[in-house]
Design a protein around this motif. Structure first.
Motif, mmCIF file in Angstrom:
data_model
loop_
_atom_site.group_PDB
_atom_site.id
_atom_site.type_symbol
_atom_site.label_atom_id
_atom_site.label_comp_id
_atom_site.label_asym_id
_atom_site.label_seq_id
_atom_site.Cartn_x
_atom_site.Cartn_y
_atom_site.Cartn_z
ATOM 1 N N THR A 46 36.129 34.151 50.294
ATOM 2 C CA THR A 46 34.709 35.425 50.149
ATOM 3 C C THR A 46 35.029 36.595 51.035
ATOM 4 O O THR A 46 34.489 36.159 52.132
ATOM 5 C CB THR A 46 33.231 34.329 49.728
ATOM 6 O OG1 THR A 46 33.467 33.545 48.932
ATOM 7 C CG2 THR A 46 32.556 36.111 49.492
ATOM 8 N N SER A 49 29.985 39.575 48.418
ATOM 9 C CA SER A 49 28.973 39.258 46.926
ATOM 10 C C SER A 49 28.181 39.758 47.091
ATOM 11 O O SER A 49 27.568 40.559 47.407
ATOM 12 C CB SER A 49 28.996 37.936 47.394
ATOM 13 O OG SER A 49 27.762 37.867 48.932
ATOM 14 N N ALA A 50 27.915 39.585 45.070
ATOM 15 C CA ALA A 50 26.586 40.769 45.135
ATOM 16 C C ALA A 50 25.430 40.356 44.171
ATOM 17 O O ALA A 50 25.944 38.926 43.004
ATOM 18 C CB ALA A 50 27.209 42.142 44.182
ATOM 19 N N PRO A 51 24.640 39.565 44.347
ATOM 20 C CA PRO A 51 23.585 38.867 43.276
ATOM 21 C C PRO A 51 23.013 39.889 42.283
ATOM 22 O O PRO A 51 23.393 41.270 42.269
ATOM 23 C CB PRO A 51 22.078 39.185 43.875
ATOM 24 C CG PRO A 51 22.602 40.173 45.175
ATOM 25 C CD PRO A 51 23.383 40.345 45.127
ATOM 26 N N SER A 54 18.544 36.989 39.832
ATOM 27 C CA SER A 54 18.102 36.224 40.834
ATOM 28 C C SER A 54 18.930 35.067 39.541
ATOM 29 O O SER A 54 18.947 34.245 39.286
ATOM 30 C CB SER A 54 16.509 35.598 40.100
ATOM 31 O OG SER A 54 16.219 35.956 38.633
ATOM 32 N N THR A 57 25.417 35.454 40.995
ATOM 33 C CA THR A 57 25.779 35.788 42.273
ATOM 34 C C THR A 57 27.425 36.378 41.269
ATOM 35 O O THR A 57 28.217 35.477 40.945
ATOM 36 C CB THR A 57 26.219 35.509 43.415
ATOM 37 O OG1 THR A 57 24.770 34.949 44.000
ATOM 38 C CG2 THR A 57 27.121 36.558 44.602
ATOM 39 N N TYR A 59 31.791 37.158 42.847
ATOM 40 C CA TYR A 59 32.044 37.130 44.177
ATOM 41 C C TYR A 59 33.307 37.738 44.579
ATOM 42 O O TYR A 59 34.097 37.510 43.114
ATOM 43 C CB TYR A 59 32.286 36.084 44.813
ATOM 44 C CG TYR A 59 31.053 35.011 44.569
ATOM 45 C CD1 TYR A 59 30.577 35.012 46.429
ATOM 46 C CD2 TYR A 59 30.331 33.980 43.607
ATOM 47 C CE1 TYR A 59 29.285 34.113 45.919
ATOM 48 C CE2 TYR A 59 29.200 33.241 43.953
ATOM 49 C CZ TYR A 59 28.231 33.111 44.977
ATOM 50 O OH TYR A 59 27.863 32.596 45.743
ATOM 51 N N THR A 73 31.721 35.069 38.454
ATOM 52 C CA THR A 73 30.578 35.670 38.727
ATOM 53 C C THR A 73 30.235 33.895 38.293
ATOM 54 O O THR A 73 30.657 33.222 37.291
ATOM 55 C CB THR A 73 29.751 36.251 37.351
ATOM 56 O OG1 THR A 73 30.584 37.866 37.618
ATOM 57 C CG2 THR A 73 28.737 36.383 36.991
ATOM 58 N N ASN A 76 23.695 30.264 39.032
ATOM 59 C CA ASN A 76 22.893 29.429 39.963
ATOM 60 C C ASN A 76 22.386 28.342 39.720
ATOM 61 O O ASN A 76 22.479 27.702 39.845
ATOM 62 C CB ASN A 76 21.425 30.591 40.365
ATOM 63 C CG ASN A 76 21.867 31.305 41.539
ATOM 64 O OD1 ASN A 76 22.526 31.452 41.775
ATOM 65 N ND2 ASN A 76 20.611 32.198 41.266
ATOM 66 N N ARG A 144 27.128 50.126 45.143
ATOM 67 C CA ARG A 144 26.903 48.935 44.037
ATOM 68 C C ARG A 144 25.818 49.427 42.790
ATOM 69 O O ARG A 144 24.855 50.603 43.492
ATOM 70 C CB ARG A 144 25.619 48.261 45.507
ATOM 71 C CG ARG A 144 26.949 47.742 46.304
ATOM 72 C CD ARG A 144 25.803 46.304 46.601
ATOM 73 N NE ARG A 144 27.566 45.867 47.731
ATOM 74 C CZ ARG A 144 27.728 43.967 47.689
ATOM 75 N NH1 ARG A 144 26.532 43.518 47.287
ATOM 76 N NH2 ARG A 144 28.374 44.411 48.865
ATOM 77 N N THR A 146 23.187 47.843 39.956
ATOM 78 C CA THR A 146 22.864 46.851 39.191
ATOM 79 C C THR A 146 21.719 47.574 38.413
ATOM 80 O O THR A 146 21.366 48.805 38.965
ATOM 81 C CB THR A 146 22.217 46.279 40.133
ATOM 82 O OG1 THR A 146 22.823 45.502 41.628
ATOM 83 C CG2 THR A 146 21.070 45.151 39.018
#
Length: 149
Positions: A46, A49-51, A54, A57, A59, A73, A76, A144, A146
Motif C-alpha cells: 500500500t 489510500s483515501a477514505p 465512513s 477506503t 487503496y 476499494t 468497512n 483529492r 470527494t
C-alpha cells in the motif's frame, strides 16, 4: 492532456454511475478482514489510500517487481451488495483499468503499469465517490476530490 484526463474521468464516473461492470468482474464476497494485498495479490504494498466517507477506503498499491499499480476499494463492513468501483489511470500513457458493480465487500483489483509515472485513481461505495489526481510522483502535488451523488 488535461482535457483528456478530465474527459476520461468524467466518462469513467458516468459509466460507474450507470452501473456498468467489466466483463471479468465477479461478485466479491470477502471476510471483514480483507486487505488490499489480499485483493491485489502478493508483492503489492500500500502506497496511498483515501477514505470513502465512513463506508470504507480505496487503496493504491504498487508492486516494485513488475512496476504495476493496483487499486482496490474495500468496505468497512461487508453486507448487502452496494454499487462500488475501483479505477486507476496513467495520464502519460493513457492506460487505464476499472471495475464496478454491486459488491458485498470490495471492488477491484484494477491494474496498470505505473513505474515512473503519476497516477490518477479512485473508487466509490454507494453514493460516495473519491478521486485522487497526480498521485505518487514528484512532478505534481496530488489533489483529492470527494463528493456524493
Amino acid at each position: 492532456m488535461g482535457f483528456k484526463r478530465s474527459a476520461l474521468t468524467a466518462a469513467a464516473l458516468g459509466a460507474l454511475a450507470a452501473g456498468t461492470t467489466t466483463a471479468l468482474a465477479a461478485p466479491a464476497s470477502a471476510a471483514p478482514d480483507t486487505t488490499p494485498q489480499k485483493v491485489c495479490g502478493s508483492g503489492y504494498a500500500t502506497v496511498n489510500s483515501a477514505p470513502i466517507g465512513s463506508l470504507g477506503t480505496v487503496y493504491l498499491t504498487y508492486n516494485a517487481a513488475n512496476g504495476q499499480n493496483c487499486v482496490a476499494t474495500i468496505r468497512n463492513s461487508p453486507g448487502t451488495a452496494l454499487p462500488m468501483s475501483a479505477w486507476v489511470y496513467v495520464p502519460d500513457t493513457e492506460e487505464s483499468d476499472a471495475d464496478s458493480g454491486r459488491y458485498t465487500s470490495y471492488a477491484g483489483p484494477t491494474r496498470v503499469y505505473g513505474k515512473g509515472h503519476c497516477v490518477d485513481w479512485g473508487g466509490n461505495i454507494a453514493n460516495v465517490y473519491v478521486t485522487v489526481y497526480g498521485s505518487n510522483c514528484e512532478a505534481l502535488k496530488e489533489r483529492r476530490v470527494t463528493y456524493t451523488r
